[in-house]
Motif scaffolding. Structure first.
Motif, PDB file in Angstrom:
ATOM      1  N   UNK A   1       0.845  -1.192   0.000  1.00  0.00           N
ATOM      2  CA  UNK A   1       0.000   0.000   0.000  1.00  0.00           C
ATOM      3  C   UNK A   1       0.884   1.247   0.000  1.00  0.00           C
ATOM      4  N   UNK A   2       0.697   2.160  -0.950  1.00  0.00           N
ATOM      5  CA  UNK A   2       1.503   3.382  -0.974  1.00  0.00           C
ATOM      6  C   UNK A   2       1.220   4.248   0.251  1.00  0.00           C
ATOM      7  N   UNK A   3       2.236   4.951   0.686  1.00  0.00           N
ATOM      8  CA  UNK A   3       2.112   5.825   1.844  1.00  0.00           C
ATOM      9  C   UNK A   3       1.655   7.204   1.399  1.00  0.00           C
ATOM     10  N   UNK A   4       0.823   7.834   2.212  1.00  0.00           N
ATOM     11  CA  UNK A   4       0.402   9.199   1.918  1.00  0.00           C
ATOM     12  C   UNK A   4       1.448  10.201   2.391  1.00  0.00           C
ATOM     13  N   UNK A   5       2.442   9.730   3.139  1.00  0.00           N
ATOM     14  CA  UNK A   5       3.480  10.600   3.695  1.00  0.00           C
ATOM     15  C   UNK A   5       4.831  10.347   3.034  1.00  0.00           C
ATOM     16  N   UNK A   6       5.217   9.080   2.938  1.00  0.00           N
ATOM     17  CA  UNK A   6       6.545   8.709   2.440  1.00  0.00           C
ATOM     18  C   UNK A   6       6.462   8.311   0.967  1.00  0.00           C
TER      19      UNK A   6
ATOM     20  N   UNK B   1       6.391  -2.233   8.396  1.00  0.00           N
ATOM     21  CA  UNK B   1       5.110  -1.714   8.893  1.00  0.00           C
ATOM     22  C   UNK B   1       4.234  -1.234   7.761  1.00  0.00           C
ATOM     23  N   UNK B   2       2.968  -1.274   8.012  1.00  0.00           N
ATOM     24  CA  UNK B   2       1.985  -0.850   7.014  1.00  0.00           C
ATOM     25  C   UNK B   2       1.944   0.677   6.885  1.00  0.00           C
TER      26      UNK B   2
ATOM     27  N   UNK C   1       3.135   6.817  10.369  1.00  0.00           N
ATOM     28  CA  UNK C   1       2.858   6.613  11.795  1.00  0.00           C
ATOM     29  C   UNK C   1       4.114   6.100  12.505  1.00  0.00           C
ATOM     30  N   UNK C   2       4.802   5.158  11.900  1.00  0.00           N
ATOM     31  CA  UNK C   2       6.027   4.629  12.511  1.00  0.00           C
ATOM     32  C   UNK C   2       7.078   5.729  12.647  1.00  0.00           C
ATOM     33  N   UNK C   3       7.221   6.555  11.621  1.00  0.00           N
ATOM     34  CA  UNK C   3       8.163   7.678  11.702  1.00  0.00           C
ATOM     35  C   UNK C   3       7.829   8.589  12.876  1.00  0.00           C
ATOM     36  N   UNK C   4       6.546   8.917  13.024  1.00  0.00           N
ATOM     37  CA  UNK C   4       6.126   9.839  14.077  1.00  0.00           C
ATOM     38  C   UNK C   4       6.304   9.288  15.482  1.00  0.00           C
ATOM     39  N   UNK C   5       6.138   7.989  15.667  1.00  0.00           N
ATOM     40  CA  UNK C   5       6.199   7.411  17.005  1.00  0.00           C
ATOM     41  C   UNK C   5       7.545   6.782  17.359  1.00  0.00           C
ATOM     42  N   UNK C   6       8.233   6.197  16.403  1.00  0.00           N
ATOM     43  CA  UNK C   6       9.427   5.413  16.724  1.00  0.00           C
ATOM     44  C   UNK C   6      10.734   6.031  16.249  1.00  0.00           C
TER      45      UNK C   6
END
Length: 64
Positions: free
Chosen positions: A1-6, A44-45, A49-54
């Protein structure tokens, strides 16, 4: 699934730099990212979100 951020990313294991190319065109290098964290990021899917939290709160970064 393409990311809306990355849009894309590159990991440089020899320097532990994770380069993120955002959908906006901005490019950031996240520094001293261990291979284990990169592997989690890669699997991760939701990359944003992973960038923001981890990654963003725990690692230094610089705009390229």
């Amino acid at each position: 699934m393409p990311s809306s951020v990355v849009n894309n990313y590159i990991y440089f294991p020899e320097t532990e730099i994770l380069r993120i190319i955002y959908q906006s065109g901005a490019v950031y290098d996240y520094l001293k990212i261990p291979a284990e964290i990169f592997e989690k990021f890669r699997s991760v899917r939701s990359k944003g979100r992973f960038l923001n939290y981890a990654i963003k709160p725990k690692f230094k970064y610089k705009k390229i």
